[in-house]
Scaffold this active site. Structure first.
Site, mmCIF file in Angstrom:
data_model
loop_
_atom_site.group_PDB
_atom_site.id
_atom_site.type_symbol
_atom_site.label_atom_id
_atom_site.label_comp_id
_atom_site.label_asym_id
_atom_site.label_seq_id
_atom_site.Cartn_x
_atom_site.Cartn_y
_atom_site.Cartn_z
ATOM 1 N N LYS A 260 0.845 -1.203 0.000
ATOM 2 C CA LYS A 260 0.000 0.000 0.000
ATOM 3 C C LYS A 260 0.877 1.249 0.000
ATOM 4 O O LYS A 260 1.685 1.444 0.907
ATOM 5 C CB LYS A 260 -0.910 -0.007 1.237
ATOM 6 C CG LYS A 260 -1.703 1.292 1.439
ATOM 7 C CD LYS A 260 -2.623 1.216 2.668
ATOM 8 C CE LYS A 260 -3.304 2.557 2.961
ATOM 9 N NZ LYS A 260 -4.180 2.498 4.174
ATOM 10 N N ASP A 265 -2.515 10.076 4.020
ATOM 11 C CA ASP A 265 -3.920 9.703 4.186
ATOM 12 C C ASP A 265 -4.632 10.723 5.070
ATOM 13 O O ASP A 265 -4.570 10.650 6.297
ATOM 14 C CB ASP A 265 -4.023 8.293 4.793
ATOM 15 C CG ASP A 265 -5.462 7.802 4.872
ATOM 16 O OD1 ASP A 265 -6.356 8.494 4.335
ATOM 17 O OD2 ASP A 265 -5.678 6.719 5.467
ATOM 18 N N LYS A 272 -10.084 12.610 8.459
ATOM 19 C CA LYS A 272 -9.614 12.171 9.775
ATOM 20 C C LYS A 272 -9.552 13.361 10.720
ATOM 21 O O LYS A 272 -9.305 14.482 10.276
ATOM 22 C CB LYS A 272 -8.203 11.593 9.647
ATOM 23 C CG LYS A 272 -8.105 10.223 9.031
ATOM 24 C CD LYS A 272 -6.651 9.749 9.049
ATOM 25 C CE LYS A 272 -6.493 8.414 8.332
ATOM 26 N NZ LYS A 272 -7.182 7.296 8.976
ATOM 27 N N ASP A 283 1.556 6.035 5.694
ATOM 28 C CA ASP A 283 0.592 5.148 5.045
ATOM 29 C C ASP A 283 1.126 4.536 3.744
ATOM 30 O O ASP A 283 0.407 3.839 3.034
ATOM 31 C CB ASP A 283 -0.720 5.911 4.805
ATOM 32 C CG ASP A 283 -1.952 5.036 4.968
ATOM 33 O OD1 ASP A 283 -1.837 3.957 5.578
ATOM 34 O OD2 ASP A 283 -3.022 5.428 4.470
ATOM 35 N N ASP A 342 -12.075 7.058 3.792
ATOM 36 C CA ASP A 342 -10.891 6.773 4.589
ATOM 37 C C ASP A 342 -10.524 5.283 4.531
ATOM 38 O O ASP A 342 -9.437 4.899 4.962
ATOM 39 C CB ASP A 342 -11.130 7.217 6.036
ATOM 40 C CG ASP A 342 -9.842 7.333 6.832
ATOM 41 O OD1 ASP A 342 -8.750 7.313 6.215
ATOM 42 O OD2 ASP A 342 -9.924 7.456 8.071
ATOM 43 N N GLU A 344 -9.438 3.649 2.090
ATOM 44 C CA GLU A 344 -8.928 3.832 0.727
ATOM 45 C C GLU A 344 -7.855 2.817 0.355
ATOM 46 O O GLU A 344 -7.675 2.512 -0.815
ATOM 47 C CB GLU A 344 -8.356 5.256 0.576
ATOM 48 C CG GLU A 344 -6.910 5.469 1.059
ATOM 49 C CD GLU A 344 -6.708 5.214 2.536
ATOM 50 O OE1 GLU A 344 -7.701 5.292 3.292
ATOM 51 O OE2 GLU A 344 -5.571 4.946 2.955
ATOM 52 N N ARG A 346 -7.660 -0.370 0.732
ATOM 53 C CA ARG A 346 -8.202 -1.574 0.092
ATOM 54 C C ARG A 346 -8.591 -1.307 -1.364
ATOM 55 O O ARG A 346 -8.595 -2.235 -2.174
ATOM 56 C CB ARG A 346 -9.384 -2.100 0.921
ATOM 57 C CG ARG A 346 -10.514 -1.114 1.057
ATOM 58 C CD ARG A 346 -11.483 -1.469 2.181
ATOM 59 N NE ARG A 346 -10.916 -1.168 3.511
ATOM 60 C CZ ARG A 346 -11.508 -1.461 4.656
ATOM 61 N NH1 ARG A 346 -12.667 -2.092 4.670
ATOM 62 N NH2 ARG A 346 -10.943 -1.145 5.806
HETATM 63 N N1 BES Z 1 -4.323 4.373 6.971
HETATM 64 C C1 BES Z 1 -5.456 4.042 7.762
HETATM 65 C C2 BES Z 1 -5.174 2.976 8.816
HETATM 66 C C3 BES Z 1 -4.176 3.316 9.889
HETATM 67 C C4 BES Z 1 -4.592 3.746 11.135
HETATM 68 C C5 BES Z 1 -2.829 3.135 9.683
HETATM 69 C C6 BES Z 1 -3.685 4.005 12.131
HETATM 70 C C7 BES Z 1 -1.899 3.409 10.671
HETATM 71 C C8 BES Z 1 -2.325 3.826 11.898
HETATM 72 C C9 BES Z 1 -6.589 3.511 6.871
HETATM 73 O O1 BES Z 1 -6.629 4.014 5.569
HETATM 74 C C10 BES Z 1 -7.876 3.891 7.514
HETATM 75 O O2 BES Z 1 -8.099 5.043 7.703
HETATM 76 N N2 BES Z 1 -8.692 2.893 7.835
HETATM 77 C C11 BES Z 1 -9.941 3.120 8.463
HETATM 78 C C12 BES Z 1 -10.941 2.153 7.868
HETATM 79 C C13 BES Z 1 -12.354 2.375 8.310
HETATM 80 C C14 BES Z 1 -12.873 3.672 7.765
HETATM 81 C C15 BES Z 1 -13.200 1.214 7.836
HETATM 82 C C16 BES Z 1 -9.794 2.875 9.954
HETATM 83 O O3 BES Z 1 -9.118 1.922 10.335
HETATM 84 O O4 BES Z 1 -10.336 3.651 10.725
HETATM 85 ZN ZN ZN Z 2 -4.777 4.604 4.763
HETATM 86 ZN ZN ZN Z 3 -7.665 5.846 5.395
#
Ligand code: BES
Ligand code: ZN
Ligand code: ZN
Length: 501
Positions: A260, A265, A272, A283, A342, A344, A346
């Site tokens: 990834k 992000d 966020k 990220d 968010d 994203e 995947r």
């Molecule tokens: N990049 C984030 C995940 C992340 C969180 C990485 C903390 C490193 C530290 C990812 O893109 C994300 O925001 N995921 C969301 C998914 C949700 C909206 C289903 C999450 O985990 O909150």
């Molecule tokens: Zn992310």
């Molecule tokens: Zn994200």
């Protein structure tokens, strides 16, 4: 980067700023420590007496500095504890790294090895490189008083011994790869948009037998990479897809690594909160791991075909950004209802996984800072492994365990998949909020063709260390998963035949 060499000079005669020696608990009533047999008896006794007088116990990673007078030519001798049990490669890496980090600002360091064997040389050299690491590229005129990493490390061992040289070459390739990945992660996001990440991939393999293909935004649109394009469309910095191909003659197995590469992000329109955004330059840690691992595997000449895939975009909430409710079409034709911008990672991984699977590699492993849920479940030092094949999941875990990168197994339960059912599209990009790491894996699995072996590693926790340094892990980017990938690639080919070039 810190250079590491072997030297045939006797430890006590080394012209270095600091000499590092390993010490262990002496046991018995008087306590204290015992020093290395490689020192002359009188010097060793003086070291043991001085360190013991200063309270040294020989506990793992304990540091005790004593004057070099009467012990060695070096003005300072640093005794580092190795613990009670016979040291293994992980305790050796940690101890040496802790010592090297404490010596930032010194130029030349010697390390006394008693009866050096290849495993010891590799562990100590790698620990030195990883422990000495400091990200310095963002320092300005105000950083003059911040120490520089140690420049050069000499290990006592015969530089003409072929096996020791091979071990050192391995450590250098692996250490350079991990430090490269850390540098990429630590680079400020403004300096590393997707095009720059692609350039960094080109540069990483410039002197290696690795082909590079880059899809720019036009090629991505033309060929239908709808996930990468959708995530990138809210940013002024256009997305990229990079393919790195290493195809040595005689290779029998093939491995695809997919990382990834979200260079920042923000969450997109599903923005966020500020605190959660502070570390989101990390990220692209999966991408960094893939680029670094492919480079190291090629540099080591491992006899396995490896393809690295790096889908990269900047997830921003610009006026052209994708909206919650949009439906996008992933490469190959599957449609996704995007309900949270968010989620994203995947989306870009789906494009890359479908494309990677077109080449039918024996194994696909993707790595991603994919979910906050992974951090909730496993904390910030352990990565999660999920797969559509139990043997592969175990093999990935074994590789991680071998190199000391904590990872653990998670399931992809059936009900995770059903939470992703969309009323209007083939699938939606978020589940019901429970088991978020697992539903993310269930989402990715949808894009893997039947019969294709695949594993997914969620490194959201270990990719970035917000706390104090520990062992060989610095603050900031850690280079998580690089060593697991190299070990995994070696484990399915047999490392025995490998020789330094
Ligand atoms: N990049 C984030 C995940 C992340 C969180 C990485 C903390 C490193 C530290 C990812 O893109 C994300 O925001 N995921 C969301 C998914 C949700 C909206 C289903 C999450 O985990 O909150
Ligand atoms: Zn992310
Ligand atoms: Zn994200």
């Amino acid at each position: 980067m810190t250079t590491v060499n072997l030297t045939s000079t006797a430890p006590a005669s080394l012209a270095v700023d600091v000499l590092i020696v390993g010490v262990r608990p002496a046991g018995g009533r008087r306590g204290g420590v015992t020093g290395p047999a490689a020192l002359p008896a009188a010097a060793r006794r003086r070291l043991e007496a001085a360190a013991t007088a200063l309270g040294a116990k020989g506990r793992e990673c304990e540091l005790t500095k004593v004057p070099g007078t009467g012990i060695a030519k070096a003005p300072i001798v640093l005794a580092v504890g190795l613990g009670e049990k016979p040291p293994n490669p992980e305790t050796q890496r940690r101890a040496v790294a802790t010592a090297l980090r404490s010596l930032a600002g010194k130029r030349k360091v010697g390390i006394v090895l008693t009866d050096p064997d290849p495993a010891k040389v590799e562990a100590v050299a790698l620990g030195a490189m990883l422990g000495a690491y400091i990200y310095t590229a963002s320092r300005g005129v105000g950083s003059a008083d911040k120490p520089e990493p140690v420049r050069a490390v000499s290990l006592t061992g015969n530089p003409r011994d072929r096996e020791l040289r091979d071990a050192l070459a391995r450590a250098r390739a692996i250490g350079a790869a991990v430090c490269f990945a850390r540098d990429l992660v630590n680079t400020p996001p403004s300096a590393l948009p997707p095009a720059a990440l692609a350039d960094a991939a080109v540069e990483a393999v410039a002197d290696l037998p690795v082909d590079v293909d880059i899809w720019d935004e036009q090629a991505l649109v033309d060929q239908g990479f709808g996930g990468i394009m959708a995530v990138g469309q809210g940013s002024a910095n256009p997305p990229r897809l990079v393919r790195l191909g290493y195809d040595p003659a005689g290779a029998t197995a093939s491995l695809a690594l997919v990382g990834k590469g979200i260079t920042f992000d923000s969450g997109g329109l599903s923005l966020k909160p500020p605190k959660a955004m502070e570390t989101m330059k990390c990220d692209m840690s999966g991408a960094a791991a893939v680029i670094a691992a492919v480079a190291a595997i090629a540099r080591m000449g491992l006899p396995i075909r490896v393809t690295g895939w790096v889908p990269s975009a900047e997830n921003m909430p610009g006026g052209t950004a994708q909206r919650p409710g949009d439906v996008i079409t992933i490469y190959g034709g599957r449609t996704v209802e995007v309900l949270n911008t968010d989620a994203e990672g995947r989306l870009i991984l789906a494009d890359a996984l479908v494309r990677a699977a077109e080449e039918s590699p024996d194994v696909i492993i993707d790595v991603a800072t994919l979910t906050g849920a992974a951090v909730v479940a496993l904390g910030d030092r352990t990565a999660g492994i999920m797969a559509n094949d139990d043997d592969l999941r175990v093999a990935v875990w074994q590789a991680s365990h071998q190199v000391g990168e904590p990872m653990w197994h998670l399931p992809i339960p059936e009900e995770s998949r059903s939470t992703l059912d969309s009323a209007i599209a083939d699938i939606k990009n978020i589940g019901d909020g429970k088991g978020g790491m697992l539903s993310a894996a269930a989402f990715l699995r949808e894009f893997i063709p039947d019969g294709q072996r695949w594993a997914h590693i969620d490194i959201a926790g270990p990719a970035f260390n917000e706390g104090a340094p520990y062992g060989y892990t610095p603050k900031g980017g850690t280079g998580s998963a690089v060593r697991t990938f190299i070990e995994f690639a070696g484990s399915i080919t047999g490392m025995e035949g490998w020789r330094a070039q």
